[in-house]
Scaffold this motif. Structure first.
Motif, PDB file in Angstrom:
ATOM      1  N   GLU A  25       0.827  -1.202   0.000  1.00  0.00           N
ATOM      2  CA  GLU A  25       0.000   0.000   0.000  1.00  0.00           C
ATOM      3  C   GLU A  25       0.864   1.256   0.000  1.00  0.00           C
ATOM      4  OE1 GLU A  25      -2.578  -0.078   3.341  1.00  0.00           O
ATOM      5  OE2 GLU A  25      -3.276  -2.091   2.937  1.00  0.00           O
ATOM      6  N   ASN A  26       0.347   2.277  -0.647  1.00  0.00           N
ATOM      7  CA  ASN A  26       1.017   3.572  -0.574  1.00  0.00           C
ATOM      8  C   ASN A  26       0.552   4.289   0.684  1.00  0.00           C
ATOM      9  OD1 ASN A  26       2.336   3.160  -2.966  1.00  0.00           O
ATOM     10  ND2 ASN A  26       0.699   4.054  -4.191  1.00  0.00           N
ATOM     11  N   TRP A  27       1.442   4.783   1.437  1.00  0.00           N
ATOM     12  CA  TRP A  27       1.131   5.440   2.694  1.00  0.00           C
ATOM     13  C   TRP A  27       1.679   6.851   2.628  1.00  0.00           C
ATOM     14  CZ3 TRP A  27      -2.411   4.551   5.970  1.00  0.00           C
ATOM     15  CH2 TRP A  27      -2.374   5.078   7.250  1.00  0.00           C
ATOM     16  N   TRP A  28       1.261   7.710   3.513  1.00  0.00           N
ATOM     17  CA  TRP A  28       1.724   9.092   3.516  1.00  0.00           C
ATOM     18  C   TRP A  28       3.247   9.132   3.571  1.00  0.00           C
ATOM     19  CZ3 TRP A  28      -1.612  12.512   2.097  1.00  0.00           C
ATOM     20  CH2 TRP A  28      -2.953  12.329   2.383  1.00  0.00           C
ATOM     21  N   GLY A  29       3.836   9.859   2.668  1.00  0.00           N
ATOM     22  CA  GLY A  29       5.277   9.949   2.595  1.00  0.00           C
ATOM     23  C   GLY A  29       5.887   8.901   1.676  1.00  0.00           C
ATOM     24  N   ASN A  30       5.128   7.900   1.292  1.00  0.00           N
ATOM     25  CA  ASN A  30       5.617   6.876   0.372  1.00  0.00           C
ATOM     26  C   ASN A  30       4.533   6.636  -0.664  1.00  0.00           C
ATOM     27  OD1 ASN A  30       6.982   4.839  -0.879  1.00  0.00           O
ATOM     28  ND2 ASN A  30       6.554   3.301   0.687  1.00  0.00           N
ATOM     29  N   MET A  31       4.376   7.567  -1.586  1.00  0.00           N
ATOM     30  CA  MET A  31       3.296   7.483  -2.563  1.00  0.00           C
ATOM     31  C   MET A  31       3.791   7.048  -3.935  1.00  0.00           C
ATOM     32  SD  MET A  31       0.448  10.013  -1.619  1.00  0.00           S
ATOM     33  CE  MET A  31      -0.060  10.339   0.029  1.00  0.00           C
ATOM     34  N   GLY A  32       4.929   6.450  -4.010  1.00  0.00           N
ATOM     35  CA  GLY A  32       5.401   5.910  -5.260  1.00  0.00           C
ATOM     36  C   GLY A  32       6.193   6.890  -6.109  1.00  0.00           C
TER      37      GLY A  32
ATOM     38  N   VAL B 161      12.618   8.766  -5.325  1.00  0.00           N
ATOM     39  CA  VAL B 161      13.282   8.898  -4.033  1.00  0.00           C
ATOM     40  C   VAL B 161      14.053  10.210  -4.017  1.00  0.00           C
ATOM     41  CG1 VAL B 161      14.942   7.866  -2.458  1.00  0.00           C
ATOM     42  CG2 VAL B 161      13.462   6.406  -3.826  1.00  0.00           C
ATOM     43  N   GLN B 162      13.847  10.982  -2.969  1.00  0.00           N
ATOM     44  CA  GLN B 162      14.530  12.271  -2.870  1.00  0.00           C
ATOM     45  C   GLN B 162      15.895  12.074  -2.234  1.00  0.00           C
ATOM     46  OE1 GLN B 162      11.960  14.938  -0.762  1.00  0.00           O
ATOM     47  NE2 GLN B 162      10.521  15.086  -2.445  1.00  0.00           N
ATOM     48  N   LYS B 163      16.870  12.766  -2.804  1.00  0.00           N
ATOM     49  CA  LYS B 163      18.223  12.678  -2.273  1.00  0.00           C
ATOM     50  C   LYS B 163      18.740  14.079  -1.999  1.00  0.00           C
ATOM     51  CE  LYS B 163      19.408   8.482  -4.767  1.00  0.00           C
ATOM     52  NZ  LYS B 163      20.316   7.846  -5.720  1.00  0.00           N
TER      53      LYS B 163
END
Length: 87
Positions: free
Chosen positions: A4-11, A14-16
């Motif tokens: 499942e996509n959860w808040w902060g991990n919406m697909g 990836v931020q670097k």
């Protein structure tokens, strides 16, 4: 919650390179300058609002005190005698 996509991990990508800094709550000075500036600031703000708050409070107190005196008079012996004249 694995797929499942959860808040902060919406697909999204990836931020670097994002660096955050924080100060320990034990090292912060929460009340730094509170006595030096706080008392005078509260006084200044109170005095700036006094013209707006003061007259209604004074007006309300005058109404309350005058009707309290009238109520006490009407419940006294002299007040009951005066009411008996009209009733």
């Amino acid at each position: 919650m694995g797929g499942e996509n959860w808040w902060g991990n919406m697909g999204g990508p990836v931020q670097k390179g994002i660096v955050t800094y924080s100060v320990s709550s034990f090292q912060q000075r929460a009340f730094a300058g509170a006595l030096k500036y706080g008392i005078f600031n509260v006084f200044r703000r109170t005095m700036s609002q006094a013209p707006y708050v003061g007259p209604p409070i004074i007006f309300g107190y005058l109404i309350y005190s005058s009707y309290t005196k009238k109520h006490e008079f009407l419940h006294s012996k002299a007040g009951k005698e005066e009411l008996a004249k009209y009733g």
